[in-house]
Design a protein around this motif. Structure first.
Motif, PDB file in Angstrom:
ATOM      1  N   LEU A 495     -36.001  46.244  70.355  1.00 52.14           N
ATOM      2  CA  LEU A 495     -36.205  44.956  71.012  1.00 52.14           C
ATOM      3  C   LEU A 495     -36.973  43.974  70.125  1.00 52.14           C
ATOM      4  O   LEU A 495     -36.958  42.771  70.368  1.00 52.14           O
ATOM      5  N   GLU A 496     -37.660  44.493  69.110  1.00 49.70           N
ATOM      6  CA  GLU A 496     -38.365  43.637  68.160  1.00 49.70           C
ATOM      7  C   GLU A 496     -37.528  43.343  66.923  1.00 49.70           C
ATOM      8  O   GLU A 496     -37.994  42.677  65.999  1.00 49.70           O
ATOM      9  N   GLY A 497     -36.300  43.869  66.889  1.00 46.88           N
ATOM     10  CA  GLY A 497     -35.443  43.646  65.733  1.00 46.88           C
ATOM     11  C   GLY A 497     -35.747  44.545  64.561  1.00 46.88           C
ATOM     12  O   GLY A 497     -35.283  44.294  63.440  1.00 46.88           O
ATOM     13  N   LYS A 498     -36.504  45.611  64.791  1.00 46.06           N
ATOM     14  CA  LYS A 498     -36.837  46.572  63.726  1.00 46.06           C
ATOM     15  C   LYS A 498     -35.881  47.755  63.857  1.00 46.06           C
ATOM     16  O   LYS A 498     -36.225  48.808  64.388  1.00 46.06           O
ATOM     17  N   PHE A 499     -34.678  47.556  63.363  1.00 49.40           N
ATOM     18  CA  PHE A 499     -33.584  48.471  63.687  1.00 49.40           C
ATOM     19  C   PHE A 499     -33.697  49.826  62.975  1.00 49.40           C
ATOM     20  O   PHE A 499     -33.378  50.859  63.574  1.00 49.40           O
ATOM     21  N   GLU A 500     -34.150  49.844  61.750  1.00 53.81           N
ATOM     22  CA  GLU A 500     -34.282  51.127  61.052  1.00 53.81           C
ATOM     23  C   GLU A 500     -35.373  51.974  61.708  1.00 53.81           C
ATOM     24  O   GLU A 500     -35.201  53.185  61.916  1.00 53.81           O
ATOM     25  N   GLU A 501     -36.497  51.342  62.049  1.00 54.11           N
ATOM     26  CA  GLU A 501     -37.574  52.064  62.725  1.00 54.11           C
ATOM     27  C   GLU A 501     -37.093  52.613  64.067  1.00 54.11           C
ATOM     28  O   GLU A 501     -37.470  53.720  64.468  1.00 54.11           O
ATOM     29  N   ALA A 502     -36.243  51.841  64.755  1.00 50.53           N
ATOM     30  CA  ALA A 502     -35.712  52.284  66.041  1.00 50.53           C
ATOM     31  C   ALA A 502     -34.888  53.559  65.888  1.00 50.53           C
ATOM     32  O   ALA A 502     -35.055  54.535  66.635  1.00 50.53           O
ATOM     33  N   ALA A 503     -33.988  53.562  64.899  1.00 54.48           N
ATOM     34  CA  ALA A 503     -33.118  54.727  64.684  1.00 54.48           C
ATOM     35  C   ALA A 503     -33.923  55.948  64.277  1.00 54.48           C
ATOM     36  O   ALA A 503     -33.677  57.067  64.761  1.00 54.48           O
ATOM     37  N   VAL A 504     -34.893  55.759  63.413  1.00 52.80           N
ATOM     38  CA  VAL A 504     -35.709  56.886  62.935  1.00 52.80           C
ATOM     39  C   VAL A 504     -36.510  57.494  64.082  1.00 52.80           C
ATOM     40  O   VAL A 504     -36.581  58.724  64.229  1.00 52.80           O
ATOM     41  N   ALA A 505     -37.128  56.640  64.905  1.00 51.64           N
ATOM     42  CA  ALA A 505     -37.926  57.151  66.032  1.00 51.64           C
ATOM     43  C   ALA A 505     -37.058  57.928  67.017  1.00 51.64           C
ATOM     44  O   ALA A 505     -37.426  59.009  67.480  1.00 51.64           O
TER      45      ALA A 505
END
Length: 612
Positions: A495-505
């Protein structure tokens, strides 16, 4: 001097401009000092001193401006400057430009502080806040029941010592006017060498109930004591040696004694006979739904022990134990309610068995709830299970609200009921109220991973992504295998546009339906379409019968409205437990401007006029 001449003179001598320039400059200096000084470890009195000094200097600055004038030859008294020598008009223009410049700097600082510094300070405070914040003052009518120590030779009977203390806690929790710390938080000190003061401060309670259980054959020895938390002073203690079949009477006796002790201390003396009779009636009423069968009771305690683990393996062990309990005593209402909760857990979180498995668990849950309520119509545990079914699978919002209202009146301190109230509020689009219920649940049970997860979700829905991530981190710390915690943290990044961090988490999540959803959305936003398609295809292949709502979310996030509504309708037919979060779902905004959105809300009974 006439007032008109006086004000004209103030203007000529630039006193008014000096006042404006001083005030704007002082405000800017105070704001900067309040931000910068603490960064260098300055004491609290220093920023206050800056404010005081600036306030003291205001009047002398005005007097100085009245008495003196700046000339090409330097400062001179105003009365010594002839009109032809005066450059007051030029000074006024310079001061005007200075005021404008300082105002622009002040405005820039205000914007920078509001949108950059303040969010960072708040995030730092949230991150630094311990998972279980101590309450400022303990309620005198408050108590925590700690896990009784298992002193039996059979260490595998730990469920029995846990169960004895947990049942005592449950009884006390239902006594009017008594605040009791929630089970998960109270039991978090098990095996730790914390002092009474530390535990009391952490849980926000004035009293502690501690004890031990030693079980040998048919004989059980229970030691119990009541302690003043802030001093560690023992207020009451007793040892009981009983035949195992008399353990129920011992629990009732301990509960009555503790309530009497607490009330006696609050009223300055021992309870009178009338009060004792009232306490006995309250304890008997709070302990309803139990059994007289020792074997059924042991099986029930095993079920309680495993259901609190919030994972698929332990939930299955809980289901088996509860099933044995009701087979041994078909009139054991609490065991029927526990069995219903175990089946509902599968409907909410598990995917194995597909639609048939889901339907079997839901049917079994309905039957167990009805059996429990036939035996005990006012059993909070059974009412809680019914409200979950009405909310998550029947979409009977008004029925769920009425059931929950009744349950909360009987057990207002039950964190599970508060979480369910938050869930129901979210279904009606009441985000703030939902967040408040979840905050109350966590306040009562700060080390309950599921409560933390509910709170994290409510925070994310209201746009507080950093705070939500902090709560997900605490939930993961408490239970790394809890479904949807890692993926929930991934959603906050998404939702913050941090897509790589989203996938990793999300990759770390134990639940495929949660992991694949976030990975698919993150890769889509990164333009890594093949990877996104692969995750979505796996999601459909593995969970189409139990995760239709998550598939709809993935399509909604892609702005593929036709497929999104197709899967939403399928989720409704399959009674998907995700649908109560429909109105607050942060992955579905792309659907809101489509005429089918309001039509689907109406089908679900979630249109505004339907919720009134």
């Amino acid at each position: 001097m006439a007032s008109r001449n006086f004000f004209a003179e103030l203007k000529r001598r630039n006193v008014v401009r000096m006042a404006g320039l001083y005030l704007v400059g002082a405000w800017l200096l105070v704001q900067v000092a309040g931000t910068v000084l603490p960064m260098f470890g300055a004491p609290d009195w220093l920023p206050r001193s800056v404010v005081i000094l600036l306030a003291i200097g205001f009047l002398p600055a005005l007097i100085f401006s009245w008495v003196f004038e700046l000339t090409p030859q330097g400062l001179k008294r105003d009365e010594d400057v002839s009109p032809e020598e005066s450059i007051a008009p030029q000074t006024a223009r310079r001061m005007n430009r200075m005021i404008i410049a300082v105002l622009l700097v002040a405005l820039g600082y205000f914007v920078f502080d509001k949108f950059v510094l303040t969010p960072r300070r708040e995030a730092a405070l949230v991150a630094a806040r311990p998972s279980g914040e101590p309450k400022s003052a303990a309620n005198a009518k408050s108590v925590a029941v700690l896990a009784f120590a298992n002193l039996s030779d059979d260490k595998g009977s730990e469920y029995f010592s846990d169960g004895i203390s947990e049942e005592l806690l449950t009884v006390l929790q239902k006594i009017p006017g008594l605040h009791v710390a929630a089970r998960t938080s109270a039991f978090s000190f098990k095996g730790k060498n914390a002092t009474a003061q530390e535990i009391g401060q952490k849980l926000g309670v004035a009293h502690l109930v501690e004890g031990s259980v030693r079980k040998a054959g048919d004989v059980v020895r229970i030691a119990a004591r009541l302690t003043q938390a802030n001093t560690g002073e023992e207020q009451w203690s007793e040892n009981y040696t009983r035949n195992l079949k008399d353990v129920f009477a011992v629990q009732t006796e301990i509960a009555q004694t503790i309530v009497e002790q607490l009330r006696g201390r609050l009223t300055g003396g021992a309870a009178n006979p009338t009060t004792k009779a009232e306490i006995q009636a309250e304890v008997r009423a709070a302990g309803k739904g139990g059994t007289k069968s020792v074997e059924a009771h042991e099986a029930y305690l095993q079920g309680r022990f495993f259901i609190n683990r919030h994972s698929e393996k332990e939930t299955d062990q809980a289901r088996v134990a509860y099933q044995r309990a009701v087979e041994l005593d078909p009139k054991f209402a609490l065991a029927w309610a526990g069995l219903a909760q175990a089946h509902i857990w599968y409907c909410n979180f598990a995917t194995e068995g597909g639609q048939k498995g889901f339907n079997d668990h839901l049917t079994a849950a309905r039957e167990a709830v009805e059996r429990a309520l036939i035996l005990e119509p006012d059993l909070p545990e059974a009412l809680s299970a019914r409200s979950l079914i009405e909310t998550n699978f029947d979409y009977n919002w008004k029925g769920a609200a009425e059931t929950l209202r009744k349950a909360l009146a009987l057990a207002p301190q039950d964190p599970a009921l508060l979480m369910q109230a938050g869930n129901l509020a979210a279904a009606g689009g009441e985000k703030t109220q939902s967040l408040e219920f979840d905050r109350r649940a966590v306040a009562l049970d700060p080390v309950n991973a599921l409560a933390r997860e509910y709170l994290a979700s409510a925070l994310s829905v209201t746009g507080k992504q950093e705070e939500a991530r902090a709560e997900y981190a605490r939930a993961i710390e408490l239970n790394p295998s809890a479904p949807n915690s890692h993926a929930g943290a991934g959603l906050t990044y998404l939702l913050e546009g941090k897509f790589e961090e989203a996938a990793v988490a999300a990759q770390k999540d134990a639940a495929d339906w949660a992991r694949l959803l976030i990975v698919s959305c993150a890769r889509w936003s990164q333009k890594r379409v093949p990877e996104s398609d692969a995750a979505l295809a796996e999601l459909i292949a593995n969970t189409s019968e139990t995760g239709a709502y998550q598939i709809a979310e993935a399509y909604g996030y892609r702005n593929d409205k036709d497929h999104a509504f197709e899967w939403l309708e399928r989720a409704r037919r399959q009674r998907d437990a995700g649908l109560p979060g429909l109105r607050a779902d942060t992955l579905l905004p792309n659907l809101h401007d489509d005429p089918r959105w309001n039509a689907f809300l109406r089908t679900m009974g979630l249109a505004d006029d339907q919720l009134k």
